[in-house]
Design a protein around this motif. Structure first.
Motif, PDB file in Angstrom:
ATOM      1  N   SER A 156       0.749  -1.213  -0.448  1.00 33.78           N
ATOM      2  CA  SER A 156       0.219   0.233   0.111  1.00 33.78           C
ATOM      3  C   SER A 156       0.926   1.026  -0.186  1.00 33.78           C
ATOM      4  O   SER A 156       2.177   0.916   0.966  1.00 33.78           O
ATOM      5  N   TYR A 157       0.708   2.194  -1.056  1.00 31.38           N
ATOM      6  CA  TYR A 157       1.332   3.473  -0.953  1.00 31.38           C
ATOM      7  C   TYR A 157       0.433   4.395  -1.274  1.00 31.38           C
ATOM      8  O   TYR A 157      -0.233   4.483  -1.835  1.00 31.38           O
ATOM      9  N   TRP A 158       0.840   5.768  -1.114  1.00 26.16           N
ATOM     10  CA  TRP A 158       0.428   7.325  -1.917  1.00 26.16           C
ATOM     11  C   TRP A 158       0.781   7.287  -3.191  1.00 26.16           C
ATOM     12  O   TRP A 158       2.811   7.682  -2.813  1.00 26.16           O
ATOM     13  N   ILE A 159      -0.252   7.779  -3.870  1.00 25.79           N
ATOM     14  CA  ILE A 159       1.099   8.688  -5.081  1.00 25.79           C
ATOM     15  C   ILE A 159       0.472   9.787  -4.963  1.00 25.79           C
ATOM     16  O   ILE A 159      -0.795  10.731  -4.920  1.00 25.79           O
ATOM     17  N   ASP A 160       1.207  11.358  -4.678  1.00 23.32           N
ATOM     18  CA  ASP A 160       1.714  12.736  -4.757  1.00 23.32           C
ATOM     19  C   ASP A 160       1.876  12.767  -6.583  1.00 23.32           C
ATOM     20  O   ASP A 160       2.314  12.811  -6.895  1.00 23.32           O
ATOM     21  N   PHE A 161       0.475  13.469  -6.890  1.00 25.36           N
ATOM     22  CA  PHE A 161       0.524  14.642  -8.618  1.00 25.36           C
ATOM     23  C   PHE A 161       1.118  15.496  -8.231  1.00 25.36           C
ATOM     24  O   PHE A 161      -0.137  16.823  -7.405  1.00 25.36           O
ATOM     25  N   ASN A 162       2.289  16.026  -7.906  1.00 31.64           N
ATOM     26  CA  ASN A 162       2.761  17.298  -7.404  1.00 31.64           C
ATOM     27  C   ASN A 162       2.638  18.254  -8.384  1.00 31.64           C
ATOM     28  O   ASN A 162       2.545  19.785  -8.290  1.00 31.64           O
ATOM     29  N   LYS A 163       2.377  17.917 -10.005  1.00 27.72           N
ATOM     30  CA  LYS A 163       2.437  19.531 -11.152  1.00 27.72           C
ATOM     31  C   LYS A 163       2.074  19.391 -11.748  1.00 27.72           C
ATOM     32  O   LYS A 163       1.566  18.139 -12.263  1.00 27.72           O
ATOM     33  N   TRP A 164       1.301  20.800 -12.101  1.00 22.84           N
ATOM     34  CA  TRP A 164      -0.165  20.368 -13.942  1.00 22.84           C
ATOM     35  C   TRP A 164       1.477  20.289 -14.834  1.00 22.84           C
ATOM     36  O   TRP A 164       2.851  21.125 -15.003  1.00 22.84           O
ATOM     37  N   VAL A 168      -1.482  16.387 -15.124  1.00 21.54           N
ATOM     38  CA  VAL A 168      -1.127  16.087 -13.258  1.00 21.54           C
ATOM     39  C   VAL A 168       0.145  15.129 -13.605  1.00 21.54           C
ATOM     40  O   VAL A 168       0.230  14.737 -13.599  1.00 21.54           O
ATOM     41  N   GLU A 169       0.790  15.441 -12.994  1.00 22.07           N
ATOM     42  CA  GLU A 169       2.510  14.812 -13.119  1.00 22.07           C
ATOM     43  C   GLU A 169       2.712  14.204 -11.995  1.00 22.07           C
ATOM     44  O   GLU A 169       2.806  14.409 -10.682  1.00 22.07           O
ATOM     45  N   VAL A 170       3.609  12.849 -11.749  1.00 22.12           N
ATOM     46  CA  VAL A 170       3.942  12.229 -10.425  1.00 22.12           C
ATOM     47  C   VAL A 170       5.194  12.881 -10.019  1.00 22.12           C
ATOM     48  O   VAL A 170       5.878  12.428 -11.106  1.00 22.12           O
ATOM     49  N   LEU A 171       5.300  13.304  -9.026  1.00 17.10           N
ATOM     50  CA  LEU A 171       6.896  14.073  -8.723  1.00 17.10           C
ATOM     51  C   LEU A 171       7.935  13.099  -7.614  1.00 17.10           C
ATOM     52  O   LEU A 171       8.823  12.477  -7.478  1.00 17.10           O
ATOM     53  N   THR A 172       7.297  12.845  -6.766  1.00 16.02           N
ATOM     54  CA  THR A 172       7.132  12.371  -5.878  1.00 16.02           C
ATOM     55  C   THR A 172       6.976  11.422  -5.180  1.00 16.02           C
ATOM     56  O   THR A 172       7.003   9.837  -5.068  1.00 16.02           O
ATOM     57  N   GLY A 173       6.165  11.242  -3.700  1.00 20.73           N
ATOM     58  CA  GLY A 173       5.368   9.411  -3.523  1.00 20.73           C
ATOM     59  C   GLY A 173       4.653   9.431  -4.753  1.00 20.73           C
ATOM     60  O   GLY A 173       3.878   9.576  -5.556  1.00 20.73           O
ATOM     61  N   GLY A 174       5.581   7.553  -4.108  1.00 22.39           N
ATOM     62  CA  GLY A 174       4.630   6.760  -5.502  1.00 22.39           C
ATOM     63  C   GLY A 174       5.204   6.737  -6.159  1.00 22.39           C
ATOM     64  O   GLY A 174       5.428   5.351  -7.394  1.00 22.39           O
ATOM     65  N   LEU A 175       6.691   7.343  -6.853  1.00 20.54           N
ATOM     66  CA  LEU A 175       7.320   7.962  -7.984  1.00 20.54           C
ATOM     67  C   LEU A 175       7.865   5.883  -8.168  1.00 20.54           C
ATOM     68  O   LEU A 175       7.803   5.481  -9.126  1.00 20.54           O
ATOM     69  N   ALA A 176       8.537   5.981  -7.216  1.00 25.41           N
ATOM     70  CA  ALA A 176       9.570   4.588  -7.000  1.00 25.41           C
ATOM     71  C   ALA A 176       8.838   3.458  -7.585  1.00 25.41           C
ATOM     72  O   ALA A 176       8.684   2.385  -8.612  1.00 25.41           O
ATOM     73  N   GLU A 177       8.191   3.067  -6.760  1.00 20.18           N
ATOM     74  CA  GLU A 177       6.869   1.950  -6.379  1.00 20.18           C
ATOM     75  C   GLU A 177       6.602   2.014  -8.239  1.00 20.18           C
ATOM     76  O   GLU A 177       6.168   1.133  -8.841  1.00 20.18           O
ATOM     77  N   ILE A 178       6.059   3.022  -8.701  1.00 21.97           N
ATOM     78  CA  ILE A 178       5.331   3.024  -9.609  1.00 21.97           C
ATOM     79  C   ILE A 178       6.270   2.824 -10.891  1.00 21.97           C
ATOM     80  O   ILE A 178       6.168   1.682 -12.216  1.00 21.97           O
ATOM     81  N   THR A 179       7.950   3.454 -10.598  1.00 23.97           N
ATOM     82  CA  THR A 179       8.631   3.132 -12.014  1.00 23.97           C
ATOM     83  C   THR A 179       8.921   1.656 -11.751  1.00 23.97           C
ATOM     84  O   THR A 179       8.552   0.709 -12.957  1.00 23.97           O
ATOM     85  N   CYS A 209      -3.374  10.750  -3.973  1.00 23.70           N
ATOM     86  CA  CYS A 209      -4.518   9.493  -3.708  1.00 23.70           C
ATOM     87  C   CYS A 209      -3.983   7.690  -2.789  1.00 23.70           C
ATOM     88  O   CYS A 209      -2.854   8.392  -3.708  1.00 23.70           O
ATOM     89  N   LYS A 210      -4.599   7.581  -2.506  1.00 28.13           N
ATOM     90  CA  LYS A 210      -3.912   5.980  -2.800  1.00 28.13           C
ATOM     91  C   LYS A 210      -3.887   4.992  -3.830  1.00 28.13           C
ATOM     92  O   LYS A 210      -4.525   4.960  -4.678  1.00 28.13           O
ATOM     93  N   PHE A 211      -2.541   4.583  -3.933  1.00 26.26           N
ATOM     94  CA  PHE A 211      -2.397   2.506  -5.165  1.00 26.26           C
ATOM     95  C   PHE A 211      -3.708   2.160  -4.780  1.00 26.26           C
ATOM     96  O   PHE A 211      -4.573   1.907  -3.981  1.00 26.26           O
ATOM     97  N   ASN A 212      -4.573   2.126  -6.228  1.00 30.13           N
ATOM     98  CA  ASN A 212      -5.509   1.019  -6.203  1.00 30.13           C
ATOM     99  C   ASN A 212      -5.629   0.285  -7.433  1.00 30.13           C
ATOM    100  O   ASN A 212      -6.401   0.026  -7.825  1.00 30.13           O
ATOM    101  N   GLY A 213      -4.740  -0.506  -6.698  1.00 26.10           N
ATOM    102  CA  GLY A 213      -4.065  -1.596  -7.853  1.00 26.10           C
ATOM    103  C   GLY A 213      -3.822  -1.789  -8.991  1.00 26.10           C
ATOM    104  O   GLY A 213      -3.603  -0.268  -9.486  1.00 26.10           O
ATOM    105  N   ILE A 214      -4.128  -2.771  -9.642  1.00 28.95           N
ATOM    106  CA  ILE A 214      -3.245  -2.280 -11.822  1.00 28.95           C
ATOM    107  C   ILE A 214      -4.657  -3.428 -12.451  1.00 28.95           C
ATOM    108  O   ILE A 214      -5.068  -4.344 -12.628  1.00 28.95           O
TER     109      ILE A 214
END
Length: 290
Positions: free
Chosen positions: A170-178, A193-204, A267-272
């Motif tokens: 479980s992890y949170w995803i931060d959408f940081n930037k337009w 809206v781009e993810v730059l911090t929270g959740g970026l490592a997991e998504i990668t 938002c919270k990670f919601n599966g794949i």
């Protein structure tokens, strides 16, 4: 979708026609009766065209060209494959995001809502409708390119994706930037809206796993330096420079200064999930699901 592909395809369609001899013409009375029975019925009420829990009819909003255009030719027996993380924007973030969209739409009137394909500035006249239509649905963080897959590859692709992605924390995803993206063909520009911090490592890591599955099926891998994001609006052509200037101008305005510096929403990670043609496969559930 990420520099962008805005390209989701359809399900392949199969047509089987049997060859039969032409029947003898009916008698005149039968023909009259058949013509009476086959008279076209009046069209159904428009409300019946909306599925349950849909956004309803969009009144007089004129739909534009679709935001997702196939980037590969349709071939019989091929299906469009898309692997993604579903995203839902929290209610607490929608009001400020709506204000941002309204400001951008007033300066770039050619923007349309992604998927719904109605003019964004038309929705801005009704804030509730803007929130519901532009922000109140499922968005996607792409984990791989949208590509064509052969029908005999479907089962092995789904099985491999599940095997590689089944264990997720479980992890949170931060959408940081337009941000602004353009699809590979240069035919669409996207406000995202781009993810730059929270959740970026997991998504990668998830993208790397999808790349491995793609490679073993002789499919093109994702972009070398992926930039996870969701897209909210689009415009025809490559207008990235002017759209970026507008986004920066709006961000500098007094009503948004400081409030959007760290994140737009979380938002919270919601599966794949994986969509192949018109069928959606659950690859892994959210860790919070029982």
């Amino acid at each position: 979708m990420d520099a962008l592909r805005a390209t989701y395809g359809d399900d392949s369609s199969d047509s089987n026609s049997d060859t039969t001899s032409s029947p003898a013409p009916p008698a005149q009375s039968e023909a009259v009766e058949e013509a009476t029975l086959s008279s076209p019925l009046p069209p159904p009420p428009l409300s019946l065209l909306d599925p349950p829990n849909s956004l309803g009819t969009l009144d007089n909003l004129q739909t534009g060209q679709p935001s997702r255009v196939r980037s590969f030719p349709h071939v019989e027996g091929n299906y469009a494959l898309h692997v993604y993380i579903p995203v839902y924007i929290p209610t607490t973030s929608k009001k400020e995001m709506c204000q941002f969209l309204k400001k951008v739409a007033s300066l770039v009137p050619d923007l349309n809502v992604v998927d719904v394909d109605v003019p964004l500035n038309g929705l801005c006249k009704d804030e509730h409708k803007l929130e519901q239509v532009a922000l109140g649905r499922e968005f996607h963080i792409s984990l791989g390119r949208t590509v064509a897959i052969r029908v005999h590859q479907i089962d092995s692709m789904v099985a491999m994706l599940r095997q590689k992605l089944q264990f997720q924390k479980s992890y949170w995803i931060d959408f940081n930037k337009w941000e602004v993206f353009v699809n590979d063909e240069g035919t669409r520009s996207f406000l995202s809206v781009e993810v730059l911090t929270g959740g970026l490592a997991e998504i990668t890591k998830n993208i790397q796993a999808v790349n491995e599955a793609y490679k073993l099926h002789n499919l093109p891998e994702f972009y070398k330096d992926p930039r996870p994001h969701i897209s909210l609006a689009w415009a025809l052509g490559d207008i990235s420079d002017s759209l970026k200037n507008v986004v920066e101008e709006v961000k500098r305005s007094s009503c948004f200064r400081g409030s959007l510096q760290s994140r737009v929403f979380t938002c919270k990670f919601n599966g794949i999930e994986c969509k192949i043609g018109n069928k959606t496969y659950k690859i892994c559930k959210s860790p919070d699901e029982s």
